[in-house]
Design a protein around this motif. Structure first.
Motif: not given
Length: 123
Positions: A16-17, A100, A103, A107
């Motif tokens: 998902s990244l 989210e 994530r 990031k």
């Protein structure tokens, strides 16, 4: 991103990244973030131990996923053990395949890592 995933949730989070990702079973070619899990009652899975012993010098940080509702007492119990035994940088504990916010935290960690490495190269 390298994942050690039994149920597929760690793999789902890694994918998902939007970065290249692979299983702990494949040969590692460069630096990575490890997404692992618990084994038993908050233990480090043997597959994760094997990967860390082989590639510890390439692991920039790690994420542990778990199930807080089902295993509240041992949720992400492997986290402290990995820090103590291998002195790896812990990024975040996540529930299932992450949110989210999870994530974004990873990031942000990667951006900071890139900034830190760039400043070391210029010194």
């Amino acid at each position: 991103m390298v994942y050690d995933s039994l149920t597929g949730l760690g793999k789902k989070f890694a994918n998902s990244l939007g970065l290249p990702s692979q299983s702990v079973w494949k040969k590692l070619e460069g630096p990575c973030i490890l997404v692992s899990r618990n084994s038993g009652a908050g233990q480090i899975p043997w597959t994760t131990k094997r990967f860390i012993k082989k590639y510890e010098h390439l692991i920039k940080g790690f994420v542990i996923n778990g199930n807080q509702k089902r295993y509240p007492r041992t949720f992400c119990g492997a986290t402290d053990k990995i820090v103590e035994q291998y002195d790896l940088r812990h990024i975040r504990n996540i529930e299932g395949s992450g949110t989210e916010e999870d994530r974004q935290t990873v990031k942000d960690f990667l951006e900071q890592l890139q900034t830190d490495e760039s400043s070391h190269k210029s010194n």
